[in-house]
Design an enzyme around this catalytic site. Structure first.
Site, PDB file in Angstrom:
ATOM      1  N   THR A 146       0.834  -1.192   0.000  1.00 58.96           N
ATOM      2  CA  THR A 146       0.000   0.000   0.000  1.00 58.96           C
ATOM      3  C   THR A 146       0.875   1.250   0.000  1.00 58.96           C
ATOM      4  O   THR A 146       1.947   1.272   0.604  1.00 58.96           O
ATOM      5  CB  THR A 146      -0.926   0.016   1.229  1.00 58.96           C
ATOM      6  OG1 THR A 146      -0.144  -0.130   2.422  1.00 58.96           O
ATOM      7  CG2 THR A 146      -1.917  -1.136   1.150  1.00 58.96           C
ATOM      8  N   ASP A 147       0.373   2.298  -0.659  1.00 65.21           N
ATOM      9  CA  ASP A 147       1.133   3.537  -0.799  1.00 65.21           C
ATOM     10  C   ASP A 147       0.920   4.444   0.408  1.00 65.21           C
ATOM     11  O   ASP A 147       0.251   4.075   1.379  1.00 65.21           O
ATOM     12  CB  ASP A 147       0.731   4.257  -2.086  1.00 65.21           C
ATOM     13  CG  ASP A 147       1.030   3.420  -3.325  1.00 65.21           C
ATOM     14  OD1 ASP A 147       2.002   2.648  -3.277  1.00 65.21           O
ATOM     15  OD2 ASP A 147       0.280   3.528  -4.312  1.00 65.21           O
ATOM     16  N   LYS A 148       1.462   5.637   0.315  1.00 63.55           N
ATOM     17  CA  LYS A 148       1.382   6.623   1.398  1.00 63.55           C
ATOM     18  C   LYS A 148      -0.072   6.983   1.683  1.00 63.55           C
ATOM     19  O   LYS A 148      -0.839   7.307   0.789  1.00 63.55           O
ATOM     20  CB  LYS A 148       2.169   7.878   0.998  1.00 63.55           C
ATOM     21  CG  LYS A 148       2.092   9.003   2.010  1.00 63.55           C
ATOM     22  CD  LYS A 148       2.845  10.213   1.510  1.00 63.55           C
ATOM     23  CE  LYS A 148       2.707  11.385   2.468  1.00 63.55           C
ATOM     24  NZ  LYS A 148       3.409  12.594   1.985  1.00 63.55           N
ATOM     25  N   VAL A 150      -2.524   5.089   2.545  1.00 64.02           N
ATOM     26  CA  VAL A 150      -3.507   4.053   2.228  1.00 64.02           C
ATOM     27  C   VAL A 150      -3.601   3.079   3.400  1.00 64.02           C
ATOM     28  O   VAL A 150      -2.587   2.637   3.946  1.00 64.02           O
ATOM     29  CB  VAL A 150      -3.128   3.307   0.933  1.00 64.02           C
ATOM     30  CG1 VAL A 150      -4.138   2.211   0.625  1.00 64.02           C
ATOM     31  CG2 VAL A 150      -3.029   4.290  -0.225  1.00 64.02           C
TER      32      VAL A 150
END
Length: 461
Positions: A146-148, A150
């Protein structure tokens, strides 16, 4: 005397060879005898009862331990015996709120989910220092990165842990926004990423985002009508199937095979109301997703629903042509499920392993989601109006002009998104190459030494 000297001087060639070989043999025998004599001298001296006699106190275990402790008083560290811990492969189910974190994957000098998880495992003695520094030593792998910003409700990671794992002690060392719900023993070759069949994400957004661009509406009091609701689901269904999503990520060519992704379903659920603000949840299930893919898919649908562009733009973006697709905010993106259908079918009913459906943790997972994730998404959206601010920028978006600043940011995120297992594989490849080179060098050195010995014997002969 002169006769003897002349005979030696004018010996035939064969007698010279015998003389030289005999001389070498005598030198070898003398050197070996000297070495053996030296070893005999270095042997332990005979038992001397007066000097070697053990006192009765030395034979006492308590006296010997006190004697050892006295000798170790001046030592800073004591050598502890090595204890080998038997480890097994586990699948770990956890959830977290990604607000305030720089993504799931471990990244130096940044606050990440994995860093807090590894710290908790290390403090509770579930992993050692070696595994904490190099996670490949415990075969760690995440199902989805997962990205920043998320969040994830049911994230699954695979790793090797001791047979006795205390989940309560791990959760005590974790922040409240990160929880471990359960773990199950899996097969030795299980990999949470490669064994995953599909992943389900949800995107929560206020329904005011579906309003027409020329309509003057506010978040409070807006309600989505059935006609717009049906249109949203119809547009989302255009993504179902195997499509080329090279325009929905960064630095991806349309001929790259990895640009083809399979989407199983994409729907909009019925809205719900929080603090007089209506929210909708978009759910997408796909085999795998690329960087920013879901956020760009949502953004393009919003642009069509709000009449910033037409449906042909979606079809055009799925072709080989280059299209500048906008990107929605990351606040509402959430990892919902990680599916292991093939693994459950093959190993779930063999009597040894369990199915990875986590039905027994459902109540705890939903309680965590409703307490730490959904309120953060809705309250942050109501207070900061991130979606409303982004919609104002969407009005002036150009689909044929590319922003170099956004491309540079995407390229940096793509470079940082390299998984640790890929790094570990490259490092292992380098180590294997070095081992092969060292073995080759050793063989060459042994060959040179053998050639030298052959030349020396030939010169002697």
């Amino acid at each position: 005397m002169l006769k003897t000297f002349s005979e030696i001087l004018f010996f035939p060639r064969k007698y010279c060879y015998n003389f030289s070989s005999n001389f070498v043999n005598k030198q070898f025998q003398s050197s070996t005898s000297a070495i053996m004599h030296q070893e005999v001298n270095e042997k332990k001296a005979k038992y001397d009862g007066r000097s070697k006699k053990r006192q009765w106190q030395d034979r006492r275990s308590d006296f010997r331990q006190s004697k050892i402790s006295k000798t170790d008083e001046n030592c800073e560290t004591k050598s502890e015996p090595f204890e080998r811990i038997k480890r097994r492969k586990y699948a770990l189910l956890l959830g977290y709120c990604g607000v305030g974190y720089f993504g799931m994957q471990r990244n130096p000098t940044m606050r990440t989910i994995e860093e807090d998880l590894f710290n908790a495992l290390f403090k509770t003695n579930h992993i050692n220092q070696e595994c904490f520094d190099v996670v490949q030593n415990m075969q760690f792998q995440r199902a989805a990165r997962t990205d920043k910003g998320v969040s994830a409700v049911r994230q699954v990671v695979s790793l090797k842990l001791p047979e006795q794992v205390d989940i309560e002690s791990i959760n005590k060392e974790l922040p409240e926004v990160i929880r471990v719900f359960g773990l199950k023993k899996v097969t030795k070759g299980f990999n949470s990423k490669t064994n995953c069949d599909s992943r389900t994400y949800s995107y929560t957004l206020p329904t005011v985002a579906f309003a027409d661009k020329d309509a003057s509406v506010e978040q409070y009091g807006f309600r989505l009508n059935d006609e717009t609701y049906d249109r949203v689901n119809r547009l989302l269904s255009m993504y179902v199937g195997t499509k080329n999503y090279h325009n929905f990520t960064s630095k991806k060519h349309h001929q790259d095979p990895s640009a083809n992704r399979y989407i199983k379903s994409f729907i909009c659920e019925r809205p719900f109301v929080r603090n007089d603000v209506e929210f909708a949840v978009l759910k997408v299930q796909g085999q795998s997703f690329m960087l920013h893919q879901i956020r760009k898919m949502v953004a393009l649908v919003l642009a069509v629903v709000r009449n910033h562009t037409n449906e042909a733009t979606i079809l055009h973006a799925l072709t080989n042509e280059k299209v500048n697709v906008p990107r929605a905010p990351g606040l509402g993106l959430l990892l919902e499920f990680v599916h292991y259908d093939r693994y459950n079918f093959r190993y779930g009913e063999d009597g040894i392993h369990e199915k990875l459906d986590w039905a027994e943790c459902e109540n705890e997972v939903e309680a965590f989601k409703n307490k730490y994730i959904l309120p953060v998404i809705t309250e942050t959206e109501i207070a900061e109006k991130e979606m409303v601010k982004w919609l104002s920028k969407l009005r002036g978006h150009r689909y044929d002009i590319f922003d170099e600043k956004d491309d540079a940011e995407d390229e940096e995120n793509a470079e940082n998104a390299n998984t640790e297992d890929d790094k570990g594989e490259s490092r292992n490849d380098k180590e294997n190459e070095q081992i092969v080179e060292d073995e080759k060098d050793n063989k060459d050195e042994m060959k040179v030494e053998s050639d030298k010995t052959i030349l020396n014997t030939e010169s002697i002969s």
